[in-house]
Design an enzyme around this catalytic site. Structure first.
Site, PDB file in Angstrom:
ATOM      1  N   HIS A  59      46.258  38.162  40.463  1.00  0.00           N
ATOM      2  CA  HIS A  59      47.152  39.293  40.733  1.00  0.00           C
ATOM      3  C   HIS A  59      46.953  39.867  42.125  1.00  0.00           C
ATOM      4  CE1 HIS A  59      44.480  42.856  39.831  1.00  0.00           C
ATOM      5  NE2 HIS A  59      43.897  42.036  38.986  1.00  0.00           N
ATOM      6  N   ASP A 161      39.158  43.290  43.211  1.00  0.00           N
ATOM      7  CA  ASP A 161      40.041  43.146  42.041  1.00  0.00           C
ATOM      8  C   ASP A 161      41.472  43.286  42.539  1.00  0.00           C
ATOM      9  OD1 ASP A 161      41.347  43.208  39.628  1.00  0.00           O
ATOM     10  OD2 ASP A 161      40.561  45.147  39.010  1.00  0.00           O
ATOM     11  N   GLU A 191      49.829  43.694  37.614  1.00  0.00           N
ATOM     12  CA  GLU A 191      48.839  43.388  36.574  1.00  0.00           C
ATOM     13  C   GLU A 191      48.178  44.653  36.071  1.00  0.00           C
ATOM     14  OE1 GLU A 191      44.748  42.374  34.995  1.00  0.00           O
ATOM     15  OE2 GLU A 191      45.328  43.734  36.588  1.00  0.00           O
ATOM     16  N   ASP A 214      40.344  36.083  37.989  1.00  0.00           N
ATOM     17  CA  ASP A 214      40.233  37.534  38.143  1.00  0.00           C
ATOM     18  C   ASP A 214      38.762  37.925  38.129  1.00  0.00           C
ATOM     19  OD1 ASP A 214      40.918  40.248  38.323  1.00  0.00           O
ATOM     20  OD2 ASP A 214      42.420  40.134  36.744  1.00  0.00           O
ATOM     21  N   HIS A 300      37.073  48.630  40.019  1.00  0.00           N
ATOM     22  CA  HIS A 300      37.942  49.810  40.102  1.00  0.00           C
ATOM     23  C   HIS A 300      37.269  50.969  40.834  1.00  0.00           C
ATOM     24  CE1 HIS A 300      41.195  48.634  36.914  1.00  0.00           C
ATOM     25  NE2 HIS A 300      40.929  47.663  37.777  1.00  0.00           N
TER      26      HIS A 300
HETATM   27 CO    CO Z   1      41.780  45.676  37.723  1.00  0.00          CO
HETATM   28 ZN    ZN Z   2      42.035  42.388  38.018  1.00  0.00          ZN
END
Ligand code: CO
Ligand code: ZN
Length: 327
Positions: A59, A161, A191, A214, A300
């Site tokens: 993504h 990410d 995503e 990922d 994140h």
């Molecule tokens: Co993520």
């Molecule tokens: Zn991800």
């Protein structure tokens, strides 16, 4: 790592993937047969072969925030785009797509410990609502800032990410010798909002097998939750997460290739979270799916960390998949 640095530093909160799409298309145009963008913003890159259809997905979007309200005082209230963690957000900087930079902070009379996103605000240095409104409009999106740094063994940045997944997919496509499968490398959109890009692109591609690339969490930091994945332990081959039971056929293919090529790997069971493979697997009448995961700490946050050794293991493993005829 110059390309990884460039990939991470593009601003592309979900729904605003134009910039990252252009960079990837430019990077791959000499290596592939077809490049197109679909209605939701997925970049679909095809390397033709006469075998089965193999969909590889990484993504392009990253988490971010969206302005919801401007206070008379000029402070901006916001909502999360994707899984924004309140504690990671406090004190972080954000950059709106028009370049406006702000600081995220919390209402100090309330405790930071119990703060919700609605208790936070962005300070863009504007003295009133009118000045703020000239810089930020309702619905404007921003990303968290986090520069790219390299240590001896690791890289640190915002948006690893999943730009590190995009990087792995790009490098594997470039390195692959031969193409026995019909490969659709999809750099997916949205995503972080619930696998939306993967959902529609998998319907369009109609693959015989799907593999997502990922990041995944690790269980190797002080006081972290029990998890057997660790930084530096090699490519993580997913067994399960909240959205997917990896298909045995795909999982076993990945393990066999890692063993044959001497690529370090570890098995991954992730208790919370999912990837594009979750959506691909439920497409039409079902698609066998697996995931090659890059072990990543502090997912994140503006300072995600991954190991260069693991990244190279993931590239070699994915390259081996591309070079192997699937059935
Ligand atoms: Co993520
Ligand atoms: Zn991800």
């Amino acid at each position: 790592m110059e390309l990884l640095k460039r990939l991470t530093q593009v601003s592309a909160p979900s729904g605003n993937e134009e910039g990252i799409r252009a960079l990837i298309a430019d990077e791959l145009s000499a290596y592939v047969d077809e490049i197109k963008t679909d209605a939701l913003g997925n970049l679909i890159v095809r390397k033709k072969g006469n075998g089965k259809k193999l969909m590889l997905a990484a993504h392009t979007d990253e988490i971010g925030i969206m302005a919801t309200f401007i206070e008379d005082s000029g402070f901006v209230r916001f909502a999360g785009i994707g899984g924004v963690n309140v504690h990671n957000a406090i004190g972080a900087r954000v950059r709106f797509l028009n370049g406006t930079v702000g600081v995220v902070y919390y209402e100090e009379k309330k405790s930071a410990k119990d703060a919700k996103i609605s208790d936070l605000y962005i300070d863009i240095g504007a003295e009133n609502a009118q000045a703020a409104g000239a810089l930020v409009g309702i619905g404007d999106a921003a990303v968290f800032m986090g520069g790219f740094e390299q240590t001896e063994n690791a890289v640190i940045s915002k948006a690893l990410d999943d730009r590190v997944g995009c990087y792995v997919l790009i490098q594997a496509l470039k390195a692959a010798k031969g193409c026995p499968n019909d490969v659709y490398a999809v750099f997916t959109a949205q995503e972080e909002l619930g696998l939306r890009g993967a959902t529609v692109s998998a319907y369009g591609v109609d693959p015989d097998m799907g593999i997502a690339i990922d990041v995944t969490d690790t269980g190797d930091t002080p006081g972290s939750e029990l998890m057997s994945v660790k930084l530096g332990g090699g490519a993580a081959i997913k067994v399960r997460d909240s959205r997917l039971l990896a298909h045995k056929k795909v999982r076993e293919l990945l393990i066999r290739l890692a063993q044959e090529k001497g690529i370090p790997y570890q098995l991954e069971v992730l208790q919370r979270g999912g990837t594009d493979a979750g959506a691909i697997s439920l497409t039409r009448s079902g698609v066998p799916c697996g995931v090659v995961s890059i072990p990543t700490r502090y997912v994140h946050s503006p300072s995600e960390m991954a190991s260069m050794g693991d990244i190279s293991a993931c590239i070699r493993l994915l390259c081996a998949v591309i070079e192997t005829r699937i059935d």
